[in-house]
Design a protein around this motif. Structure first.
Motif, short mmCIF file in Angstrom:
data_model
loop_
_atom_site.label_atom_id
_atom_site.label_comp_id
_atom_site.label_asym_id
_atom_site.label_seq_id
_atom_site.Cartn_x
_atom_site.Cartn_y
_atom_site.Cartn_z
N GLN A 165 0.85 -1.19 0.00
CA GLN A 165 0.00 0.00 0.00
C GLN A 165 0.89 1.24 0.00
N VAL A 166 0.38 2.33 -0.54
CA VAL A 166 1.11 3.59 -0.46
C VAL A 166 0.84 4.23 0.90
N VAL A 167 1.90 4.50 1.62
CA VAL A 167 1.82 5.13 2.94
C VAL A 167 2.32 6.56 2.81
N THR A 168 1.49 7.52 3.16
CA THR A 168 1.86 8.92 3.00
C THR A 168 2.69 9.41 4.18
N ARG A 169 3.33 10.54 4.00
CA ARG A 169 4.10 11.17 5.07
C ARG A 169 3.21 11.51 6.26
N THR A 210 10.09 4.56 -2.83
CA THR A 210 9.44 5.87 -2.83
C THR A 210 8.44 5.95 -3.97
N VAL A 211 7.24 6.39 -3.66
CA VAL A 211 6.21 6.61 -4.68
C VAL A 211 6.13 8.12 -4.89
N ARG A 212 6.60 8.55 -6.03
CA ARG A 212 6.76 9.99 -6.28
C ARG A 212 5.46 10.76 -6.05
N ASN A 213 5.59 11.85 -5.29
CA ASN A 213 4.47 12.75 -4.97
C ASN A 213 3.36 12.08 -4.18
N ALA A 214 3.67 10.91 -3.60
CA ALA A 214 2.62 10.22 -2.84
C ALA A 214 3.11 9.76 -1.47
N GLY A 215 4.25 9.07 -1.43
CA GLY A 215 4.72 8.56 -0.15
C GLY A 215 5.68 7.39 -0.35
N TYR A 216 5.43 6.33 0.40
CA TYR A 216 6.33 5.18 0.37
C TYR A 216 5.51 3.89 0.36
#
Length: 222
Positions: A165-169, A210-216
């Motif tokens: 899943q994309v986890v945001t900052r 790293t997912v650019r402009n989204a998180g990790y």
């Protein structure tokens, strides 16, 4: 759960000890830094609740730093009347796992204590060949043992619980640092970089991406 409370204020001590015992925990108490450091270093505890300001030459942060340098990984919850962001960051960077400002309700303390201790049915996490044992707090990738600081471990645990899943900052600030606002620091980026160095460098396939402009995201998928 066995808890150590290091606190010099008698009213706070009675309040916390009473609440811990009513919640089914056992608790030891130290009223100064010297006794607190001795107990924390010599006895096994599930969680340590540490007052930030203590009488004498050894304060709460000095105890935490000494324990971390000695290799003690016991989760530590900092109690403090110092509530500004810089002080919170200083406490967490010293090796604390969470930070609760005074005055507080016991429900807040109990929730953070249980979270720090890592209660829950799931005791092992896996992403690819990266494995985490939540009970022993051991981390391995392949045949290699990986040593993490408490905050790095907490960050890795959260990322692995949300694998693929994309986890945001913002999610990381709220769930790993308990910030419900953006403190405008690079604390997430610094810890992500340190964690990546430990779990991905020298391995063929990176897991923390790293997912650019989204998180990790933590994933073994291509």
């Amino acid at each position: 759960m066995k808890v150590l409370l290091v606190e010099d204020n008698e009213r706070v001590t009675q309040f916390v000890i009473k609440g811990l015992k009513e919640s089914g925990h056992t608790a030891d108490h130290a009223g100064n830094g010297r006794d607190g450091l001795f107990l924390a270093a010599s006895e096994p505890y599930d969680v340590i609740i540490m007052d930030r300001m203590l009488p004498g030459e050894i304060d709460g942060l000095a105890i935490i730093e000494a324990l971390r340098k000695s290799g003690k990984q016991t989760p530590i919850l900092i109690l403090s009347a110092l509530s500004d962001v810089d002080e919170r960051i200083r406490g967490l960077r010293s090796g604390g796992d969470d930070y609760l400002t005074k005055p507080f309700a016991f429900g807040e303390l109990d929730a953070l204590t249980r979270r720090a201790q890592g209660e829950g049915a799931q005791t092992k996490l896996e992403v690819g060949d990266l494995r985490v044992d939540l009970l022993s707090r051991k981390v391995t990738r392949g045949e290699r043992s990986i040593v993490l600081q408490p905050r790095e471990f907490k960050l890795l645990e959260y990322l692995m619980r949300h694998a693929n899943q994309v986890v945001t900052r913002t999610m990381l600030l709220e769930n790993v640092w308990d910030y419900h606002f953006d403190p405008q620091t690079n604390v997430v980026d610094v810890h992500i970089s340190k964690l990546r160095q430990k779990i991905d460098v020298d391995f063929e396939r990176p897991l923390l991406r790293t997912v650019r402009n989204a998180g990790y995201t933590m994933t073994a998928q291509d």
